[in-house]
Design an enzyme around this catalytic site. Sequence first.
Site, PDB file in Angstrom:
ATOM      1  N   ASP A 215       0.869  -1.175   0.000  1.00 11.31           N
ATOM      2  CA  ASP A 215       0.000   0.000   0.000  1.00 11.31           C
ATOM      3  C   ASP A 215       0.909   1.230   0.000  1.00 11.31           C
ATOM      4  O   ASP A 215       2.143   1.114  -0.071  1.00 11.31           O
ATOM      5  CB  ASP A 215      -1.008  -0.023   1.149  1.00 11.31           C
ATOM      6  CG  ASP A 215      -0.376   0.048   2.533  1.00 11.31           C
ATOM      7  OD1 ASP A 215       0.828   0.351   2.652  1.00 11.31           O
ATOM      8  OD2 ASP A 215      -1.103  -0.201   3.527  1.00 11.31           O
ATOM      9  N   CYS A 216       0.335   2.415   0.071  1.00 11.87           N
ATOM     10  CA  CYS A 216       1.142   3.624  -0.117  1.00 11.87           C
ATOM     11  C   CYS A 216       2.194   3.792   0.975  1.00 11.87           C
ATOM     12  O   CYS A 216       3.378   4.048   0.690  1.00 11.87           O
ATOM     13  CB  CYS A 216       0.256   4.864  -0.209  1.00 11.87           C
ATOM     14  SG  CYS A 216      -0.665   5.314   1.292  1.00 11.87           S
ATOM     15  N   ASP A 234       2.359   3.782   9.249  1.00 15.52           N
ATOM     16  CA  ASP A 234       1.237   4.442   8.593  1.00 15.52           C
ATOM     17  C   ASP A 234       1.575   5.866   8.160  1.00 15.52           C
ATOM     18  O   ASP A 234       2.406   6.538   8.770  1.00 15.52           O
ATOM     19  CB  ASP A 234       0.027   4.479   9.522  1.00 15.52           C
ATOM     20  CG  ASP A 234      -0.600   3.106   9.721  1.00 15.52           C
ATOM     21  OD1 ASP A 234      -0.391   2.229   8.877  1.00 15.52           O
ATOM     22  OD2 ASP A 234      -1.312   2.929  10.727  1.00 15.52           O
ATOM     23  N   HIS A 269      -2.792   9.695   2.196  1.00 17.76           N
ATOM     24  CA  HIS A 269      -1.901   9.132   1.174  1.00 17.76           C
ATOM     25  C   HIS A 269      -0.492   9.682   1.342  1.00 17.76           C
ATOM     26  O   HIS A 269      -0.296  10.797   1.841  1.00 17.76           O
ATOM     27  CB  HIS A 269      -2.427   9.478  -0.225  1.00 17.76           C
ATOM     28  CG  HIS A 269      -1.725   8.760  -1.338  1.00 17.76           C
ATOM     29  ND1 HIS A 269      -1.705   7.395  -1.456  1.00 17.76           N
ATOM     30  CD2 HIS A 269      -0.989   9.233  -2.386  1.00 17.76           C
ATOM     31  CE1 HIS A 269      -1.010   7.049  -2.543  1.00 17.76           C
ATOM     32  NE2 HIS A 269      -0.548   8.150  -3.102  1.00 17.76           N
ATOM     33  N   HIS A 281       4.707   6.303  -6.210  1.00 18.02           N
ATOM     34  CA  HIS A 281       3.749   5.930  -5.156  1.00 18.02           C
ATOM     35  C   HIS A 281       2.954   4.702  -5.564  1.00 18.02           C
ATOM     36  O   HIS A 281       2.956   4.279  -6.718  1.00 18.02           O
ATOM     37  CB  HIS A 281       2.806   7.102  -4.841  1.00 18.02           C
ATOM     38  CG  HIS A 281       1.809   7.398  -5.934  1.00 18.02           C
ATOM     39  ND1 HIS A 281       0.538   7.850  -5.674  1.00 18.02           N
ATOM     40  CD2 HIS A 281       1.899   7.318  -7.289  1.00 18.02           C
ATOM     41  CE1 HIS A 281      -0.121   8.047  -6.810  1.00 18.02           C
ATOM     42  NE2 HIS A 281       0.675   7.734  -7.798  1.00 18.02           N
TER      43      HIS A 281
END
Length: 311
Positions: A215-216, A234, A269, A281
């Site tokens: 994920d990002c 995160d 994001h 990204h």
Amino acid sequence: MQEMFEKLPEKFHVTNVQVATIWTNPQAPRPEDEKGISKPTDILHWITSLTYEQALALCDENLVQSQTLYGEPVIVLEESEEWAQIIAPFQASKKDTRGYPGYIPIKQLAPVTKKEWLQHQYSVVITDDAWLEEPEKGKTMQLSYLTILPYTGENDTHVYVQTPSGRQQIAKEKTAVVSGEAGFAPGSGTDIVTAMLPFIGLDYFWGGMSSFGYDCSGLAYAAHKANGYWIARDAGDQAAAGKEIAIDTIEPGDLLFFAYQEGKGTIHHVGIYQGEGKMLHSPQTGKGVEITPLQGTKYEKELCAARRYWR
């Protein structure tokens, strides 16, 4: 890196499958997630078999939190039937000061001692297609990029590594041996970008922390880990640390953060600035890792902060 291992208790667990998914609770996995909670896992088959709607639900229904790689330490807080409540101490999070919290099937973990897992050197997977092998039996498990295992020696073609199942080996050209005390050599901002270029086109995967799907923020975490910087898991936590950089002075390797309400709301994001007005990204479910220009896109409107971790 050695400092992180030394903070572990005398007895802990390590991930005993290629990638263990950290679930929000034991009820989160669905029938279509069986390949992700089995032992052995087949992460690639699981990820590619999910429909767009099934993959999106991992996020929208808050099913998945993060992932750990083979050999990565976890601290088991409690065991209940087939599940372990854990924290992942190598993934910093505001959710728990000890590490990233969640649940992993007990069968995907193996107990070890600090004495057997702490070594002077570690073998790190530096490609996305490395295989763990038993010397006499051949391939046993496909490993993710940046899997770290205790190094126990080598021959002309392979390095030997300590695993929960005993000594196994990995092709030498697929690995790098790093000092436990020094860890990864600190990379430059350009090195951070370069580390992720081989993964352009790799499908986005919510909670993804492996070269089977990032994920990002997982992509940002891996890019920094590969260059000796252990950052938070995160995006919101990543934006709360590091060195604050003015948007008009960003350089390659800086992290760019994006927020709802044209940059005034919650951060949702993160991307890695590549230079020349572009970022690298992992955008969203249904798309792959890409390099995209900022100007004239929604990202230009939502850009709210930049942080630098490289020296």
